[in-house]
Design an enzyme around this catalytic site. Structure first.
Site, short mmCIF file in Angstrom:
data_model
loop_
_atom_site.label_atom_id
_atom_site.label_comp_id
_atom_site.label_asym_id
_atom_site.label_seq_id
_atom_site.Cartn_x
_atom_site.Cartn_y
_atom_site.Cartn_z
N CYS A 422 0.83 -1.20 0.00
CA CYS A 422 0.00 0.00 0.00
C CYS A 422 0.87 1.26 0.00
O CYS A 422 1.46 1.57 -1.02
CB CYS A 422 -0.98 -0.05 1.17
SG CYS A 422 -2.44 0.96 0.87
N HIS A 549 -3.62 -5.11 0.50
CA HIS A 549 -3.03 -5.62 1.74
C HIS A 549 -3.13 -7.14 1.75
O HIS A 549 -4.09 -7.69 2.34
CB HIS A 549 -3.76 -5.06 2.96
CG HIS A 549 -3.53 -3.60 3.18
ND1 HIS A 549 -2.49 -3.12 3.94
CD2 HIS A 549 -4.20 -2.52 2.72
CE1 HIS A 549 -2.54 -1.80 3.96
NE2 HIS A 549 -3.56 -1.42 3.22
N GLU A 551 -1.69 -9.20 3.49
CA GLU A 551 -1.54 -9.80 4.83
C GLU A 551 -2.88 -10.17 5.45
O GLU A 551 -2.96 -11.07 6.28
CB GLU A 551 -0.78 -8.86 5.78
CG GLU A 551 -1.40 -7.51 6.06
CD GLU A 551 -1.03 -6.44 5.05
OE1 GLU A 551 -0.54 -6.80 3.96
OE2 GLU A 551 -1.24 -5.25 5.33
N1 GLN Z 1 -1.99 6.64 2.93
C1 GLN Z 1 -2.10 5.87 1.75
C2 GLN Z 1 -3.46 5.97 1.12
O1 GLN Z 1 -4.40 6.38 1.76
C3 GLN Z 1 -1.78 4.43 2.01
C4 GLN Z 1 -2.80 3.76 2.86
C5 GLN Z 1 -2.31 2.45 3.39
O2 GLN Z 1 -1.13 2.16 3.37
N2 GLN Z 1 -3.20 1.65 3.89
O3 GLN Z 1 -3.63 5.65 -0.02
#
Ligand code: GLN
Length: 615
Positions: A422, A549, A551
């Site tokens: 992310c 994500h 995970e």
């Molecule tokens: N801050 C970034 C976004 O909002 C990444 C978010 C995250 O890593 N979950 O896109």
């Protein structure tokens, strides 16, 4: 439907969630369909309502107190917001249930006081209560019971049949003011459900003060008394302790708490959570469950359970280790990265390595720390330099991004296996643009709203007006745009995958053409080709970034492919593994669609790993 209510006594944080999940694992291995509900008696609607913007402001005012990852307010022990397939942002305990039971839960499997009150108040506004006074008893308590009964019926694995058993974990400890309406609801519910369908497990603590070294039963006696005073009688008292509990202590608990000695089960501190279901099973709880709840269990030496045993044994025998540097924010709050840690551990165990996870606060890698605290700075860099692999997980806000960018540069140029998740992927794209393309000013609008090169931008549909609910959340599809992708192979050569998301920003599709003909390619995109979901670098052993994500969907017996790839590369086994997949495409460790297929018990990686001779 059989309901198993798990309550806690003495203090929280003694592993109630792991015990509840382990009980689910055991019952599932007996061939039963199991679901789970987690009750968090705090007033927030869910764990995701804390805006990252507010969070950043808070962070500036009180550094060190806020979490890197959107803390669920009112629940200070938690760090990570766990994301479900349906986009629910829930307590990280739901992750335990999904991992232990290999199921997919829904946002309604997490009940909070806020949700119940919202539901009841909405009904009151609609006039459903016909102008009567709306009260905690019976209206709130009825709403709790209805919610539980409705949600228990929802299928949670890929088969469409209703679950047979619902495990309900009540957060906090007995006696908490916030938990009272829930305890009262279950007091009433035990009669509604009937004795043979309702079971209460009380998880308590047996401390062993060092002054005498004796195991003390008084706190357990007191909490069982409190529980009984509220109208619930424990069917099983599970005592947490640092060392195995002596027989005399067990007998004392049995006598003072008005239960049979076989209703007192002990779980002492063990080397891994995989051992907990084994310990419970060894103390004969299956027989007890079977009789008390009249469960249709015939024989329980299932393959699934023997896999758990084997996993626990293997975990204890691991000799080789693999060190991974996790470059995050506020890495003191380890719970922030609970699922990342678990996903790394699943992959490490699958390839028979002990995970040596080194947390690095990204700020410590920055010049500011070099100036203020050179020792800390050098220690952080030393950790980064000795790591076999580097992961930059998700996160919010500008603080610490410079250090993360430096860690990514290090991984890219020194050819250290790297996984960016992310925010980690967004930063990897920025790092590449700044250092390998002619885009020195590339940045994310999250960190610099008026950046001249907005390489990572706010999503068009982003609606900053509301708190919560403005992110792209939950399961979304990523299509592989090329056959030539490492992740595609690791996922079992599938044309597309579905993984969970939680983000507001994304790579700017109008600047993607700058990367044409370069080493970094966007191998996975959304169905319209507008959203960049996966990056891979050629000429590097493993440099992968994912906007999702992975995970959140990693399971002990089905490690997440991007994480597995990182661990394989970090231990030098990736090439052999890929060759193995090519040789036997019909029998890869993660067979086609395995990562999201039905709960096939035989999907454990061990046979293939044995073929690879990773021992
Ligand atoms: N801050 C970034 C976004 O909002 C990444 C978010 C995250 O890593 N979950 O896109």
């Amino acid at each position: 439907m059989k309901y198993i209510l798990v309550t806690g006594g003495v203090i929280s944080g003694i592993g109630k969630g792991i015990i509840a999940s382990s009980i689910g694992t055991i019952l599932k291995s007996c061939g039963l369909r199991v679901t789970a509900i987690k009750i968090d008696p705090y007033i927030n609607i869910d764990a995701g309502t804390f805006s990252p913007y507010e969070h950043d402001a808070l962070e500036l005012e009180t550094p060190g107190t806020a979490s890197c990852f959107n803390v669920g307010p009112g629940n200070p022990s938690s760090g990570e917001v766990f994301v479900l397939n349906d986009g629910g942002e829930v307590d990280l305990d739901l992750g335990n249930y999904e991992r232990f039971l290999d199921i997919n839960l829904y946002k309604d499997n997490n009940i909070t006081t806020g949700k119940i009150y919202q539901h009841v108040i909405n009904k009151e506004r609609r006039g459903d209560y016909l102008g009567r006074t709306v009260q905690v008893v019976p209206h709130i308590t009825d709403a709790i019971q209805e919610w539980v009964m409705n949600q228990a019926k929802v299928p949670v694995d890929n088969n469409t049949e209703e679950p047979q058993i619902c495990i309900i974990e009540l957060g906090g400890t007995i006696g908490d003011i916030e938990g009272m309406p829930f305890v009262e609801a279950f007091r009433q519910f035990q009669f509604k459900a009937k004795r043979e369908n309702f079971y209460n497990i009380h998880v308590s603590l047996v401390p062993q003060p060092s002054a005498t070294g004796e195991q003390k039963t008084k706190p357990t006696q007191n909490s069982v008394r409190a529980l009984r005073g509220l109208g619930l009688s424990p069917d099983l008292i599970i005592c947490r302790s640092s060392t195995p509990i002596e027989m005399a202590v067990k007998e004392k608990i049995s006598m003072f708490c008005h239960v049979n000695p076989e209703q007192v089960i002990c779980i002492h501190d063990v080397s891994s959570t995989y051992r907990v279901p084994v310990l419970l099973e060894e103390q004969g709880i299956i027989k007890y469950f079977k009789e008390r709840l009249d469960l249709p269990i015939c024989g329980y030496s299932s393959y699934l359970f023997s896999n758990w045993k084997c996993m626990a044994d293997r975990y204890e025998r691991l000799q080789k280790s693999c060190s991974i540097a996790l470059v995050g924010k506020y890495t003191k709050l380890r719970d922030c990265y609970a699922s990342v840690f678990k996903a790394l551990e699943h992959s490490a165990l699958a390839i028979n390595h002990k995970l040596n996870l080194m947390y690095i606060d990204s700020i410590d890698l920055e010049p500011i720390t070099k100036a203020e605290d050179p020792v800390k700075f050098h220690e952080a860099w030393q950790k980064l330099c000795i790591a076999d692999g580097i992961i930059v997980p998700g996160g919010f806000g500008v603080r610490g991004t410079l250090g993360k960018l430096q860690a990514i540069s290090w991984a890219r140029t020194k050819k250290i296996p790297f996984l960016g998740v992310c925010l980690g992927m967004q930063l990897a794209v920025i790092e590449f643009a700044r250092n390998c393309l002619d885009l020195k000013d590339a940045n994310s609008t999250e960190f610099e709203p008026n950046t001249p090169v907005p390489l990572v931008i706010d999503m068009p549909e982003h609606n900053p007006g509301n708190l919560g609910g403005t992110m792209r959340l939950g399961l979304r599809r990523t299509v592989f745009v090329t056959e030539n992708s490492l992740l595609r192979t690791l996922y079992g050569d599938v044309p597309f995958i579905e993984e969970r998301h939680r983000h507001r920003f994304e790579v700017n599709p109008s600047l993607v053409s700058h990367f044409d003909q370069k080493d970094l390619s966007f191998v996975g995109q959304d169905i319209d080709g507008k959203r960049m979901e996966i990056i891979e670098l050629t000429n590097h052993p493993y440099f992968v970034g994912v906007q999702f994500h992975p995970e959140f969907s990693s399971r002990p017996m089905k490690p997440s492919p991007p994480y597995l790839g990182l661990l394989l590369a970090a231990t030098g086994h990736l090439d052999a593994y890929l060759q193995q997949i090519c040789r036997s495409s019909t029998r890869g460790p993660l067979r086609k669609n395995d990562w999201n297929s039905d709960t096939s018990d035989d999907s454990f990686l061990e046979p293939t790993m044995a073929d690879l001779e990773i021992s």
